[in-house]
Structures are given as C-alpha cells and as structure tokens.
Design an enzyme around this catalytic site. Structure first.
Site, PDB file in Angstrom:
ATOM      1  N   GLN A 243       0.930  -1.203   0.044  1.00  0.00           N
ATOM      2  CA  GLN A 243      -0.046  -0.003   0.156  1.00  0.00           C
ATOM      3  C   GLN A 243       0.759   1.191   0.006  1.00  0.00           C
ATOM      4  O   GLN A 243       0.499   2.061  -0.533  1.00  0.00           O
ATOM      5  CB  GLN A 243      -0.959  -0.154   1.357  1.00  0.00           C
ATOM      6  CG  GLN A 243      -1.874   1.184   1.413  1.00  0.00           C
ATOM      7  CD  GLN A 243      -2.869   1.126   2.059  1.00  0.00           C
ATOM      8  OE1 GLN A 243      -3.817   0.088   2.067  1.00  0.00           O
ATOM      9  NE2 GLN A 243      -3.239   2.113   3.329  1.00  0.00           N
ATOM     10  N   GLU A 244       1.931   1.310   0.913  1.00  0.00           N
ATOM     11  CA  GLU A 244       2.986   2.312   0.767  1.00  0.00           C
ATOM     12  C   GLU A 244       3.374   2.463  -0.624  1.00  0.00           C
ATOM     13  O   GLU A 244       3.713   3.765  -1.248  1.00  0.00           O
ATOM     14  CB  GLU A 244       3.994   1.957   1.790  1.00  0.00           C
ATOM     15  CG  GLU A 244       5.098   3.119   1.641  1.00  0.00           C
ATOM     16  CD  GLU A 244       6.272   3.154   2.530  1.00  0.00           C
ATOM     17  OE1 GLU A 244       7.370   3.631   2.507  1.00  0.00           O
ATOM     18  OE2 GLU A 244       6.183   2.029   3.593  1.00  0.00           O
TER      19      GLU A 244
END
Length: 381
Positions: A243-244
């Site tokens: 997600q980062e």
C-alpha cells in the site's frame, strides 16, 4: 481513454479537497517552503473536513470505509497543487493500516480519535544511517525490562519527523534472531530520551519536515507494542509495504500528468522562429511519446487501486507500479523542463519545482533496484 475509477462520491470529495487546498494551502505553501515545515493548524483543519482515517471505525471518529480511492483523490490533488510539504499521504496511506489493523481496543481509544482529527500527527521510523532498503540491517534495539522496552538507536530521513506525535519505531527485540527478532513500538512525543535532530535540508520537498530521530534509553510501555507478541515486526512491515508503494505510484502519475499538462500549454504559447514550439515535429513527437506512456501508466495504476480494495494487490504488483511510475515521473518532468528551455530552470515555473520534488520518488519506499529484485525473485529460477 475514459477514466472510470471513481464514483460520484469520490468526485464530490475531490471538490472538497481541491477547495481546501486552494483556500488553506496554496497561498501559504511558498512560505512553508522557506520555513521547512507545515504548521500543525493545517492538519487540524484537514481533519475537520474528514480528510484523515477513512478506514478508522466510526466509533473512533473515522468513516469506517476501506476504499483506497479516497486516499488516491487526496494524493492526486495535493500533487497537482504542488503542495508537497503536506505529509498527509504518509499519515493516511502508510500509517493508518498499522494503527487500525494492529492495535488493540485500548490503543485504538488512545490514538485513533486524534489520528482522525489531525491532532496526533504520525510517522514511521524505519531507515537508519546504515540501513535503508535492507530493513533486516537495522541496529536500533528494544530490550524488554518488565512492563517496558528500553529503546536505543537512531533513525534518519523520517517524514513528519518534527511534527509527529506518534512514531512507529522498527526495533530489534532479539538481535540474534534476524528478521524474526523485529518488533514495532509506538514512541510518543515527550517520552524521556526521545529527541529530534535536524530538520534535514533536502534537494526538494522543502516544506516537508524530514528529520533525524534519536532514542537514548527510552522506556516504552509494552502497552505501546503493535501486535500481540515480539518478533512480528518484519512481517507486519512486509504486509503493509504494497500500500505504501502504491501511494508513491499514485503521486508519481499525478505529478507526470500535471507536468505534461502545463508543458503542453506552454508549447502552445511559446514562440520560436515565428511559430509556437508545439508546431515543431520534435516537440510533437516527444509530447506524443510522453502522453502515451503516462496514460498507459495511469490505467495500470488504477487497476492496482481496485486490486488493493479487493485485497488482491500483491507485493510484485506494487513493486511494478512503484518502479515504473516513479522512473516515468522523472523522465516526463525532465523532458518537460527541457521543452521549457531556460524558463524550466526557474523556480517561478511549476515544472522546475516539480523537477526538484520528483527525484526522491525512485528512492524512498524501496529503490527502483529493490523493486526489480522483488519482481525478479518471483520468477522462481
């Protein structure tokens, strides 16, 4: 091609974010660039508009919505506004999964309401002077003594490093166990022995507070550990890194699109040899190339956002998105500077600031080389 990622509620939310940036951020961002930091009051104003913690349960002040499209809207609008000092992406996209998914009820009560309101600013402390992409090489330790961990070590390049109230620190609780000896602890502002070093002077992103952090015998309660047991930190990091990296890719494509849009307009009005520079074949061919590559990247990225929402985004998918879009961002903006000629080197033109701000994208969140290694390993030779 028509973009169909968003529903009507996302488009309405985009208007809210855009209006907030126009009113509260854009007129002041130049001064924040000089100051090297964004005032905390801006975070609170954003919190009042519901710009933080979409996935936080309603009982703690959040929307209770797991939909990364809202996160995407915020990042895109911030990048298009050139407001790279706002650390909202790290707060929403990187920190939220740790504080929502890994916390117990007592921790949620303590931290999540402030997270949503913007009163508690967050950061994650992974990188050290001698350990960047190789997280197994960190040297910060957290030794258990009764109901506390005693933390010693140093972190660097920490986004929101000056403003942060809650810092998720990656530390070795069992240095002899390698990756299996890593634990995540939440260090809070004001804890004895926790100090901040310099607000680092960077090539770009001058309004973003990026700092060194120091831990000298900081006694962190066991109640501030994320997860039920020691040694799970490395797995927790690996689970949240896709997600980062997707968030970084969102910023990359938005930046490339914005630079391309302003450059096309510049090529319409800038004259050379009696005609607009857009009428030269070299200009048209270059813009055609960049436009094609950016649009292809856009559609792959949107597919990744939907995959994340469905719980299907793999580490390999995210690595592909991260390295390709950030390398493309740098390529596009560099070419756009060239098309601006001497004006492209002047900071009064947005493309020059975008050029400075973009360079770090292929470095943080995992370098391009590390992304390729992740993808290459998936072939199982």
């Amino acid at each position: 091609m028509r973009r169909d990622l968003f529903d009507e509620e996302h488009l309405l939310f985009r208007e809210t974010v855009s209006e907030f940036l126009a009113r509260e951020v854009i007129p002041r961002h130049g001064q924040w660039e000089k100051d090297g930091i964004v005032p905390r009051e801006v975070w609170k104003k954003a919190g009042e508009l519901g710009m933080f913690g979409f996935s936080v349960p309603q009982e703690y002040g959040g929307a209770g919505i797991t939909d990364f499209r809202y996160n995407t809207v915020i990042v895109e609008e911030i990048i298009r506004a050139g407001a790279t000092g706002l650390g909202f992406g790290l707060h929403n996209d990187i920190m939220a999964p740790y504080l929502v998914d890994l916390t117990d009820d007592e921790q949620k009560r303590r931290w999540l309401p402030g997270f949503v309101s913007g009163e508690l600013i967050t950061a994650i402390a992974m990188t050290e002077p001698g350990a960047g992409s190789d997280l197994q090489g960190i040297r910060t330790t957290a030794i258990r003594e009764g109901d506390h961990y005693v933390v010693n070590g140093q972190k660097t390049f920490i986004t929101n490093g000056i403003n942060s109230d809650l810092v998720v620190v990656v530390a070795k609780t069992d240095p002899a166990a390698g990756a299996r000896g890593t634990t995540l602890l939440v260090v809070e502002r004001g804890m004895t022995g926790f100090t901040r070093g310099r607000n680092l002077e960077k090539v770009g992103m001058h309004a973003q507070d990026t700092a060194e952090l120091f831990f000298e015998n900081v006694r962190v309660p066991v109640a501030n550990r994320l997860g039920d047991e020691d040694g799970q930190g490395f797995i927790q990091l690996m689970n949240n890194l896709p997600q980062e990296r997707l968030s970084i890719a969102v910023a990359a494509v938005a930046a490339a699109e914005a630079a391309l849009e302003t450059t096309i307009e510049y090529c319409r009005v800038r004259k050379a040899f009696g005609k607009s520079i857009g009428r030269f074949q070299n200009t048209r061919f270059l813009l055609a190339e960049l436009s094609t590559e950016v649009e292809i990247a856009r559609h792959y990225l949107d597919k990744c956002v939907l995959a994340l929402n469905a719980g299907e985004l793999t580490a390999v998918d995210a690595a592909k998105a991260k390295w390709w879009t950030t390398e493309l961002q740098n390529k596009v903006i560099d070419r756009c500077v060239q098309l601006h000629g001497g004006y492209g080197y002047m900071l009064e033109y947005p493309v020059a600031k975008a050029w400075l701000d973009s360079r770090v994208q292929t470095i943080y969140g995992g370098t391009t080389e590390i992304m390729k290694e992740i993808i290459g390993r998936s072939f199982d030779f």
